[in-house]
Design a protein around this motif. Structure first.
Motif, short mmCIF file in Angstrom:
data_model
loop_
_atom_site.label_atom_id
_atom_site.label_comp_id
_atom_site.label_asym_id
_atom_site.label_seq_id
_atom_site.Cartn_x
_atom_site.Cartn_y
_atom_site.Cartn_z
N GLY A 100 0.84 -1.20 -0.11
CA GLY A 100 -0.20 -0.23 0.51
C GLY A 100 0.76 0.78 -0.35
N GLY A 146 1.95 10.25 10.89
CA GLY A 146 1.43 10.33 9.56
C GLY A 146 -0.31 9.77 10.09
N GLY A 147 -0.82 9.58 9.07
CA GLY A 147 -2.58 10.07 8.78
C GLY A 147 -3.37 8.73 10.16
N LYS A 148 -2.53 8.20 10.44
CA LYS A 148 -2.73 7.13 10.91
C LYS A 148 -2.78 7.29 12.57
CE LYS A 148 -1.85 2.02 10.09
NZ LYS A 148 -0.65 0.72 9.40
N LEU A 156 -5.87 9.99 13.09
CA LEU A 156 -6.44 8.90 13.49
C LEU A 156 -7.33 8.39 14.64
CD1 LEU A 156 -6.84 7.27 9.63
CD2 LEU A 156 -8.58 8.32 10.79
N TRP A 165 -10.51 0.71 4.82
CA TRP A 165 -8.93 0.09 5.65
C TRP A 165 -9.27 -0.08 6.88
CZ3 TRP A 165 -6.01 3.71 8.32
CH2 TRP A 165 -4.63 3.46 8.55
N ASN A 206 -14.28 7.44 3.87
CA ASN A 206 -12.57 7.30 3.11
C ASN A 206 -12.96 7.87 1.42
OD1 ASN A 206 -10.33 5.01 2.87
ND2 ASN A 206 -9.63 6.83 2.71
N ASN A 243 -9.55 2.92 0.37
CA ASN A 243 -8.66 2.42 0.02
C ASN A 243 -9.83 1.00 1.06
OD1 ASN A 243 -6.53 -0.10 0.87
ND2 ASN A 243 -5.36 1.15 2.34
N ASP A 287 -10.84 10.93 5.89
CA ASP A 287 -9.88 10.18 5.74
C ASP A 287 -9.20 10.38 4.04
OD1 ASP A 287 -7.51 9.08 4.41
OD2 ASP A 287 -7.72 7.29 5.99
N THR A 310 -6.45 10.53 2.49
CA THR A 310 -5.31 10.06 2.12
C THR A 310 -5.07 10.18 0.93
OG1 THR A 310 -5.08 9.02 4.15
CG2 THR A 310 -3.80 8.33 2.47
N TYR A 311 -5.48 10.04 -0.25
CA TYR A 311 -5.57 8.87 -1.54
C TYR A 311 -6.19 10.63 -2.38
CZ TYR A 311 -4.04 5.04 0.41
OH TYR A 311 -3.48 3.89 0.56
N SER A 324 -1.91 12.94 4.70
CA SER A 324 -1.21 12.28 5.18
C SER A 324 -0.08 12.56 4.28
CB SER A 324 -1.04 10.87 5.19
OG SER A 324 0.27 10.19 4.87
N SER A 379 2.21 10.85 3.14
CA SER A 379 2.90 9.09 2.98
C SER A 379 2.73 9.44 1.55
CB SER A 379 2.31 8.39 3.22
OG SER A 379 2.65 7.64 5.24
N LYS A 380 1.18 9.16 0.89
CA LYS A 380 1.15 9.09 -0.66
C LYS A 380 1.42 9.71 -1.33
CE LYS A 380 -0.58 5.18 2.44
NZ LYS A 380 -0.23 4.41 2.11
N ARG A 408 6.97 9.66 8.19
CA ARG A 408 5.75 9.71 8.79
C ARG A 408 5.03 11.06 9.04
NH1 ARG A 408 2.94 6.71 7.73
NH2 ARG A 408 2.26 6.80 9.73
C1 LIG Z 1 -6.54 5.22 4.14
C2 LIG Z 1 -5.15 5.19 4.41
N1 LIG Z 1 -5.75 6.00 5.63
C3 LIG Z 1 -4.76 6.52 6.47
C4 LIG Z 1 -3.63 5.92 6.03
C5 LIG Z 1 -2.03 5.68 7.15
O1 LIG Z 1 -1.25 6.35 6.41
P1 LIG Z 1 -0.16 7.27 7.13
O2 LIG Z 1 -0.21 6.99 8.99
O3 LIG Z 1 1.18 6.97 6.45
O4 LIG Z 1 0.05 8.86 6.85
C6 LIG Z 1 -2.83 4.87 5.19
C7 LIG Z 1 -1.98 4.13 4.45
O5 LIG Z 1 -2.35 3.00 4.58
C8 LIG Z 1 -4.68 4.30 4.58
O6 LIG Z 1 -4.34 4.20 3.95
#
Ligand SMILES: Cc1ncc(COP(=O)(O)O)c(C=O)c1O
Length: 393
Positions: free
Chosen positions: A38, A98-100, A103, A124, A170, A174, A202, A204-205, A234, A236-237, A245
């Protein structure tokens, strides 16, 4: 020693587990292709790496402000202002690991024991786990394959109870790639306003969209939606920065303030160097994002065409993210009866890793990532097709 129930009930992230499995097989010398991953297969753009290097050489190596660098918080606030015409300032934004982590803190701040949080399926993997860690109860709302997995606002309203505190959305999704249209987000925004709920969106994408699809938010309703919307983003992607992070949340000041207080006791702040790199990511040259999107678009075409030609497989049209979510139930037989069985079969027979739909609350499907170099992707799809031909009559 007794470990608390809350944590014993949580299984490890299925997507991280699949990545570890792929790495183990590669270490054994097998030619494994990982379509379970991912994360973008690109390196972090040079200008962003250089900003990190400069941060180190200029001595930005101490704690930062608890909620993040003012420069970064301002850049995030401005981003939402520009996108939705809803004014945000620094105090309504927090930078997280990170987004995680954004959340996680949000659910800690919103959910009391026994509170319910609505989660559309497929979801997700970390959404239900994080709600449970906070003591909450996920309430799943199914989406339909024939609706391209786009959630129905009425179904969300029907799932609400006295105990509902929040709704997770989301978009793009994902694992399904569904992009929720503006009209549906506005309807869900109204439900949240009427019922005094928080929508955790969320995004993220949000930069990976195809065939002219556009990203929307409940904030499309205007400032009326601001008190009920917590937007999660985020680096990240979008900028291929998974290891740095950095993520964020933007939303009501009271909620952001609680998340900041929590963060002050957990991580103090995200890494200073990564935050400086993120300032460059948000405010610097964006050409690398366009390049990644072009590569994902090309691969998506290949994946959809190939999957749809496979025996026993049907596949909808993912309009965002970098995943396809084919229905593989037509390949099941008396030996392979679940998507877990099929994913295991594909590893054993084709040395290709995918993630079973069960990890996302929807057995019968597989998540196939197209964040993989195109020749390897084609090779993997060829191997899957051969392996399926051997079991589908
Ligand atoms: C839908 C979604 N939200 C949040 C994240 C968290 O990403 P990160 O913590 O790397 O910002 C991911 C990572 O796979 C994701 O797919």
């Amino acid at each position: 020693m007794e470990i608390v129930d809350r944590l014993t009930q949580i299984s490890p992230s299925a997507t991280l587990a699949s990545a570890e499995k792929a790495a183990r097989l590669v270490a054994q010398g097998l030619d494994v292709i990982d379509l379970g991953q991912g994360l973008p297969d690109f390196s972090t753009p040079k200008n962003i790496c250089n900003a990190g290097i400069t941060a180190i050489s200029e001595g930005h190596t101490r704690y930062t402000a608890n909620s993040g660098l003012p420069e970064l918080r301002d850049a995030i606030a401005e981003r939402y202002g520009t996108l939705y015409g809803v004014e945000y300032d620094r105090s309504e934004t927090i930078i997280t690991c990170g987004g995680k982590h954004a959340l996680y803190s949000a659910f800690q701040a919103l959910v009391e024991d026994g509170d319910e949080v609505i989660i559309p399926t497929p979801y997700w993997v970390s959404f239900p786990a994080q709600v449970r860690i906070a003591g909450g109860q996920p309430v799943f709302v199914g989406t339909r394959e024939e609706d391209d997995f786009i959630v129905n606002a009425q179904d969300i309203d029907d799932a609400c109870s006295e105990k509902t505190k929040a709704i997770i959305l989301n978009t793009p999704s994902n694992p399904s790639g569904a992009v929720i249209p503006s009209s549906v987000l506005k309807d869900i925004g109204r439900i949240a306003i009427d019922r005094d709920l928080v929508i955790v969106v969320d995004e993220t994408y949000d930069q990976f969209l195809y065939e002219g699809a556009t990203h929307s938010s409940p904030l499309g309703l205007g400032s009326e939606a601001k008190p009920v919307t917590l937007s999660i983003g985020s680096c990240s992607k979008t900028w291929a920065m998974t290891g740095w992070r950095i993520g964020w949340a933007t939303g009501p000041r009271k909620l952001i303030g609680s998340m900041s207080r929590l963060q002050s006791h957990l991580t103090s702040n995200p890494t200073s160097i990564s935050q400086w790199a993120a300032v460059e990511a948000l405010t610097g040259d964006q050409s690398a994002v366009a390049d990644m999107l072009a590569a994902f678009s090309e691969r998506r075409e290949v994946v959809l065409k190939q999957l749809r030609s496979m025996p026993g497989v049907t596949c909808g049209q993912p309009m965002g993210s970098f995943y396809a979510f084919p229905n593989v139930s037509g390949t099941f037989n008396n030996r392979i009866t679940t998507s877990d069985d099929l994913a295991t079969y594909l590893i054993d027979e084709a040395q290709v890793v995918t993630v079973p739909g069960s990890a996302f609350g929807r057995d019968g499907f597989l998540r196939v990532s197209f964040a993989v170099e195109i020749n390897r992707l084609q090779e993997a799809l060829h191997r899957i097709s051969e392996a399926l031909s051997a079991i589908v009559v």
